[in-house]
Write a protein that holds these residues in place. Structure first.
Motif, PDB file in Angstrom:
ATOM      1  N   SER A  64       0.836  -1.198   0.000  1.00  0.00           N
ATOM      2  CA  SER A  64       0.000   0.000   0.000  1.00  0.00           C
ATOM      3  C   SER A  64       0.872   1.249   0.000  1.00  0.00           C
ATOM      4  O   SER A  64       2.076   1.194  -0.241  1.00  0.00           O
ATOM      5  CB  SER A  64      -0.910   0.001   1.233  1.00  0.00           C
ATOM      6  N   GLU A  82      -0.928   4.237  -4.322  1.00  0.00           N
ATOM      7  CA  GLU A  82      -1.487   2.889  -4.347  1.00  0.00           C
ATOM      8  C   GLU A  82      -2.013   2.583  -5.740  1.00  0.00           C
ATOM      9  O   GLU A  82      -2.137   3.461  -6.595  1.00  0.00           O
ATOM     10  CB  GLU A  82      -2.619   2.773  -3.325  1.00  0.00           C
ATOM     11  N   GLY A 230      -2.592  -2.686   2.586  1.00  0.00           N
ATOM     12  CA  GLY A 230      -2.925  -2.919   1.190  1.00  0.00           C
ATOM     13  C   GLY A 230      -4.075  -3.891   0.996  1.00  0.00           C
ATOM     14  O   GLY A 230      -4.934  -3.698   0.135  1.00  0.00           O
TER      15      GLY A 230
END
Length: 315
Positions: A64, A82, A230
């Motif tokens: 992420s 991202e 993430g």
């Protein structure tokens, strides 16, 4: 085999239902900023002084925008965007390397950045190259660490058993089934005991790589925290990434004008030498730098540790 062990332990942990750490547990690993561009489609994090040279860090999957490595930000203004479906970035059904390059251009305009050094790690490599192909004036140079190559053009494209497994679900299952897999992945990540996961990773890799992790433990923990964030929304962003891996990229490597420096290891079993060979053979302005002995994780940790020096050498 180690990947199978980790996946099995993920599943068992999900069944047992151990608690995944909350945000306060991860506070030492990342900041609390939440930057979103284009109506939620692109989440990003900024680190360091905007007056310094800009570095855009395109992470491997499924990382992420969060990555707490203070020494990297001391002399650089680092932007970590991202990709759709990770962290705070919305999932997109239609997604290409070129669309992402367009989003990065918008982000750079928003941040008033005219050009930047692009660092691509693993699956972030294709996105770095795509940006140079589509908007060459935005890219000063590119550093690739264990980069993924154009899989559809490689005779030996093996990229890990977990990728092959997830790819099979994208090809042969319905949207509902894909949603189920995404939910299952999320549960495994939320309920797998964080410290145990750290121990499992260390215990299932080579002795050399284990020593590299121990020597770079703060970076290793930062990567784990980045993965946690993430995959917080589920696995659909990971699906999108992997679907793109196995499709034509939409440009030729010969048409990437920026100077590229590739760091790789022949001992890397996740990104085999066939990926490196095709990039070193087709990129028009490339320097390929072998690192002896490292596996994939150790190579990434080592190069992230050395990245401040590598960036200084480019100035």
């Amino acid at each position: 085999m180690s990947t199978i062990i980790v996946l099995v332990l993920f599943t068992l942990a999900a069944m047992v239902g151990n608690d995944w750490p909350n945000d306060s547990d991860l506070h030492s690993f990342h900041s609390s900023q939440r930057h979103i561009l284009s109506g939620g489609l692109l989440g990003y994090e900024i680190y360091g002084n905007p007056d310094n040279d800009t570095v855009i860090l395109m992470m491997d999957s499924p990382f992420s925008r969060v990555l707490d490595i203070p020494e990297l930000y001391k002399d650089n203004f680092v932007v970590i965007p991202e990709r759709p479906g990770y962290g705070i970035s919305q999932y997109q059904e239609t997604f290409t390397l070129q669309l992402y390059a367009k989003s990065i251009k918008k982000l750079m305009t928003h941040l008033k950045v005219n050009s930047a050094t692009i660092v691509g790690i693993g699956a972030g490599g294709p996105y770095a190259l795509a940006l140079s192909n589509k908007y060459p004036s935005l890219v000063k140079s590119i550093i690739l660490i264990a980069p993924l190559g154009p899989v559809n053009e490689i005779d030996n494209p093996y990229v890990g058993i977990e990728s092959q497994f997830f790819l099979s679900t994208t090809k042969f299952t319905s949207n509902k089934a894909r949603g189920l897999f995404a939910w299952l992945g999320r549960q495994m990540l939320y309920y797998y005991p964080y410290q145990d996961f750290e121990d499992v990773v260390i215990d299932t890799i080579s002795h050399h790589d284990r020593n590299t992790i121990v020597d770079n433990m703060h970076i290793f923990k930062a990567l784990l925290a980045s993965i946690t964030e993430g995959l917080r929304p589920g696995c659909m962003g990971y699906y999108s990434d992997m679907e793109l891996w196995f499709k034509p990229w939409g440009f030729q490597l010969q048409n990437v004008p920026s100077p590229v420096s590739i760091w790789y290891s022949k001992n890397d079993t996740k990104i085999p030498s066939s990926h490196i060979d095709i990039m070193c053979g087709h990129l028009q302005n490339v320097v390929c730098n072998p690192v002896e002995g490292h596996g994939n994780l150790a190579l990434i940790l080592d190069r992230l540790n050395q990245l401040p020096q590598l960036l200084k050498e480019l100035k």
